[in-house]
Scaffold this motif. Structure first.
Motif, PDB file in Angstrom:
ATOM      1  N   GLY A 113     -14.918   4.584   1.270  1.00 54.25           N
ATOM      2  CA  GLY A 113     -15.147   6.359   1.017  1.00 54.25           C
ATOM      3  C   GLY A 113     -14.859   6.334  -0.223  1.00 54.25           C
ATOM      4  N   ASP A 114     -15.073   7.829  -0.785  1.00 55.04           N
ATOM      5  CA  ASP A 114     -14.239   7.969  -2.154  1.00 55.04           C
ATOM      6  C   ASP A 114     -12.620   7.951  -2.056  1.00 55.04           C
ATOM      7  N   ALA A 115     -12.332   6.956  -3.495  1.00 53.96           N
ATOM      8  CA  ALA A 115     -11.258   7.020  -3.624  1.00 53.96           C
ATOM      9  C   ALA A 115     -10.008   8.251  -3.834  1.00 53.96           C
ATOM     10  N   THR A 116     -10.380   9.512  -3.879  1.00 53.76           N
ATOM     11  CA  THR A 116      -9.823  10.268  -4.919  1.00 53.76           C
ATOM     12  C   THR A 116      -9.804  11.951  -3.091  1.00 53.76           C
ATOM     13  N   ASP A 117     -11.474  11.818  -2.819  1.00 56.24           N
ATOM     14  CA  ASP A 117     -11.113  11.917  -1.027  1.00 56.24           C
ATOM     15  C   ASP A 117      -9.591  11.494   0.143  1.00 56.24           C
ATOM     16  N   ILE A 118     -10.262   9.747   0.166  1.00 60.03           N
ATOM     17  CA  ILE A 118      -8.993   8.854   1.172  1.00 60.03           C
ATOM     18  C   ILE A 118      -7.768   9.430   1.105  1.00 60.03           C
ATOM     19  N   VAL A 119      -7.008   9.466  -0.752  1.00 59.70           N
ATOM     20  CA  VAL A 119      -6.197   9.314  -1.156  1.00 59.70           C
ATOM     21  C   VAL A 119      -5.245  10.625  -0.691  1.00 59.70           C
ATOM     22  N   ALA A 120      -5.433  12.357  -0.562  1.00 57.78           N
ATOM     23  CA  ALA A 120      -5.240  12.944  -0.870  1.00 57.78           C
ATOM     24  C   ALA A 120      -5.214  13.289   1.040  1.00 57.78           C
ATOM     25  N   SER A 121      -5.710  12.296   1.848  1.00 61.08           N
ATOM     26  CA  SER A 121      -6.028  12.639   3.235  1.00 61.08           C
ATOM     27  C   SER A 121      -4.912  11.491   3.229  1.00 61.08           C
ATOM     28  N   PRO A 125       4.875   6.906   2.966  1.00 62.51           N
ATOM     29  CA  PRO A 125       4.913   6.960   1.435  1.00 62.51           C
ATOM     30  C   PRO A 125       4.685   5.403   0.924  1.00 62.51           C
ATOM     31  N   PHE A 126       4.364   5.285   0.104  1.00 67.95           N
ATOM     32  CA  PHE A 126       3.895   3.995  -1.155  1.00 67.95           C
ATOM     33  C   PHE A 126       5.284   3.751  -1.896  1.00 67.95           C
ATOM     34  N   ASP A 127       5.314   2.511  -2.383  1.00 66.66           N
ATOM     35  CA  ASP A 127       6.113   1.952  -3.053  1.00 66.66           C
ATOM     36  C   ASP A 127       5.350   1.105  -4.065  1.00 66.66           C
ATOM     37  N   CYS A 128       4.045   0.995  -4.378  1.00 67.08           N
ATOM     38  CA  CYS A 128       3.296   0.290  -5.603  1.00 67.08           C
ATOM     39  C   CYS A 128       2.137   0.852  -5.263  1.00 67.08           C
ATOM     40  N   VAL A 129       1.428   0.873  -5.702  1.00 73.34           N
ATOM     41  CA  VAL A 129      -0.157   1.561  -5.910  1.00 73.34           C
ATOM     42  C   VAL A 129      -0.908   0.713  -7.634  1.00 73.34           C
ATOM     43  N   ARG A 135     -11.226   4.480 -13.961  1.00 73.75           N
ATOM     44  CA  ARG A 135     -10.643   5.466 -14.747  1.00 73.75           C
ATOM     45  C   ARG A 135     -10.165   6.410 -14.751  1.00 73.75           C
ATOM     46  N   LEU A 136     -11.811   7.606 -14.901  1.00 70.73           N
ATOM     47  CA  LEU A 136     -11.214   8.088 -15.464  1.00 70.73           C
ATOM     48  C   LEU A 136     -10.755   9.408 -13.951  1.00 70.73           C
ATOM     49  N   SER A 137     -11.008   9.272 -12.824  1.00 68.04           N
ATOM     50  CA  SER A 137     -10.808  10.130 -11.485  1.00 68.04           C
ATOM     51  C   SER A 137      -9.313   9.186 -11.389  1.00 68.04           C
ATOM     52  N   ALA A 138      -8.452   8.440 -11.390  1.00 69.83           N
ATOM     53  CA  ALA A 138      -7.129   8.166 -11.524  1.00 69.83           C
ATOM     54  C   ALA A 138      -6.059   9.352 -11.907  1.00 69.83           C
ATOM     55  N   PRO A 139      -6.210  10.054 -13.153  1.00 77.72           N
ATOM     56  CA  PRO A 139      -5.378  10.889 -12.912  1.00 77.72           C
ATOM     57  C   PRO A 139      -5.591  12.042 -11.726  1.00 77.72           C
ATOM     58  N   GLU A 140      -5.878  12.514 -11.621  1.00 77.40           N
ATOM     59  CA  GLU A 140      -6.258  13.118 -10.294  1.00 77.40           C
ATOM     60  C   GLU A 140      -5.882  12.477  -8.986  1.00 77.40           C
ATOM     61  N   GLN A 141      -6.072  10.982  -8.681  1.00 75.08           N
ATOM     62  CA  GLN A 141      -5.688  10.530  -7.876  1.00 75.08           C
ATOM     63  C   GLN A 141      -3.877  10.020  -7.718  1.00 75.08           C
ATOM     64  N   LEU A 142      -3.617   9.736  -9.103  1.00 75.74           N
ATOM     65  CA  LEU A 142      -2.269   9.838  -8.886  1.00 75.74           C
ATOM     66  C   LEU A 142      -1.713  11.417  -8.752  1.00 75.74           C
ATOM     67  N   ARG A 143      -1.848  12.534  -9.119  1.00 72.40           N
ATOM     68  CA  ARG A 143      -1.734  13.868  -8.809  1.00 72.40           C
ATOM     69  C   ARG A 143      -1.085  13.467  -7.098  1.00 72.40           C
ATOM     70  N   LEU A 144      -2.927  13.399  -6.606  1.00 65.46           N
ATOM     71  CA  LEU A 144      -2.600  13.418  -4.934  1.00 65.46           C
ATOM     72  C   LEU A 144      -1.201  12.635  -4.859  1.00 65.46           C
ATOM     73  N   LEU A 145      -0.998  11.782  -5.646  1.00 65.92           N
ATOM     74  CA  LEU A 145      -0.195  10.819  -5.315  1.00 65.92           C
ATOM     75  C   LEU A 145       1.293  11.115  -4.685  1.00 65.92           C
ATOM     76  N   LEU A 146       1.704  11.655  -6.237  1.00 75.08           N
ATOM     77  CA  LEU A 146       3.225  11.972  -7.083  1.00 75.08           C
ATOM     78  C   LEU A 146       3.867  12.240  -5.705  1.00 75.08           C
ATOM     79  N   PRO A 147       3.938  12.969  -4.708  1.00 75.48           N
ATOM     80  CA  PRO A 147       4.336  13.220  -3.513  1.00 75.48           C
ATOM     81  C   PRO A 147       5.138  12.390  -2.654  1.00 75.48           C
ATOM     82  N   LYS A 148       3.855  11.207  -2.186  1.00 79.95           N
ATOM     83  CA  LYS A 148       3.344  10.429  -1.071  1.00 79.95           C
ATOM     84  C   LYS A 148       4.359   8.789  -1.689  1.00 79.95           C
ATOM     85  N   LEU A 149       4.773   9.314  -3.473  1.00 79.59           N
ATOM     86  CA  LEU A 149       5.475   8.056  -3.566  1.00 79.59           C
ATOM     87  C   LEU A 149       7.043   8.271  -3.295  1.00 79.59           C
ATOM     88  N   GLU A 150       7.477   6.340  -3.122  1.00 72.68           N
ATOM     89  CA  GLU A 150       8.858   6.186  -3.105  1.00 72.68           C
ATOM     90  C   GLU A 150       9.371   6.575  -4.249  1.00 72.68           C
TER      91      GLU A 150
END
Length: 197
Positions: A113-121, A125-129, A135-150
Motif C-alpha cells: 500500500g501507500d507508505a505514508t498511509d501505512i506508516v501513520a497506522s 516502536p522502531f529502532d531502525c528505519v 524521497r519527496l514523501s519521506a519527510p512526512e513519513q519521518l514526521r509520522l514516525l517520530l513518536p514511534k521511534l525508540e
C-alpha cells in the motif's frame, strides 16, 4: 561479507537480474532499482553491529534490501520480524517469493500500500528505519514516525547522492531531530545515516 550460501547465491542472482532488467526497461515503475551491493553490505553491518531489533523498511521492491536486512536480524537473533512496505503488488509478490527462496520469509512482515498511509497506522516502536522509496514523501513519513521511534534509533536513507534535490528535505528533517548525529556515506548512490541515542 559472510552470508548463508543460499542467501548469497540468491542475492547475486537478483543483483544480475536487476541490472539486466533496469538496463532494458525504460519506465521507472518497471525497474527494480535495487541497492548496490556495497550499500547493502554497509546496511547489514550497521544493523548487525548496532543490534537493531525492531526495523521498518520503506520500499521493498523485489526484496534485495529486504533479504539483507532480514539476514542481519537473523544473525543477531532478533525476535521481531522486519516490517517492509511496498506500493506495487507485483514487486511485493516477487519479494515474497525471494524471501521464501532465501529461507527468510518468517523474518519479514510484508505490507502492500501507500507508505505514508501505512506508516501513520503502524504502532511501533522502531529502532531502525530504512527509507528507500519516494524521497519527496519521506519527510512526512519521518514526521509520522517520530513518536514511534525508540530513543536509540538509526535512520538510513538511500539515494542521498544520486537525487540530492529530492532528498534534501528528508535530510534536513532527520538532522533537525534533537540528539541526532548524521553523516552522508559516499557509497553506491549515497547513504544518509542518522543516529539518535
Amino acid at each position: 561479507m559472510r552470508l548463508e550460501p543460499v542467501v548469497d547465491d540468491l542475492l547475486r542472482e537478483l543483483e544480475a537480474h536487476g541490472r539486466e532488467n533496469d538496463a532494458r526497461v525504460g519506465e521507472r515503475a518497471g525497474k527494480m532499482l535495487n541497492l548496490d551491493r556495497e550499500t547493502a553490505e554497509l546496511l547489514y553491518v550497521l544493523v548487525r553491529s548496532g543490534r537493531r531489533r525492531r526495523m521498518l523498511e520503506i520500499g521493498t521492491s523485489n526484496g534485495v534490501s529486504t533479504l539483507w536486512l532480514a539476514a542481519a536480524l537473523a544473525a543477531i537473533g532478533a525476535e521481531e520480524p522486519l516490517t517492509s512496505i511496498e506500493r506495487d503488488p507485483v514487486k511485493l509478490d516477487q519479494a515474497r517469493a525471494n524471501l521464501q527462496r532465501g529461507g527468510l520469509a518468517d523474518r519479514v512482515r510484508l505490507v502492500q500500500g501507500d507508505a505514508t498511509d501505512i506508516v501513520a497506522s503502524l504502532p511501533g516502536p522502531f529502532d531502525c528505519v530504512f527509507f528507500d522509496a519516494d524521497r519527496l514523501s519521506a519527510p512526512e513519513q519521518l514526521r509520522l514516525l517520530l513518536p514511534k521511534l525508540e530513543q536509540d534509533c538509526l535512520l538510513l536513507a538511500d539515494n542521498a547522492l544520486s537525487h540530492p534535490g529530492e532528498i534534501a528535505n528528508y535530510i534536513a528533517a532527520a538532522e533537525a531531530i534533537p540528539g541526532v548525529a548524521a553523516t552522508l556515506v559516499p557509497v553506491g548512490k549515497g547513504l544518509h545515516v542518522a543516529h539518535r541515542r
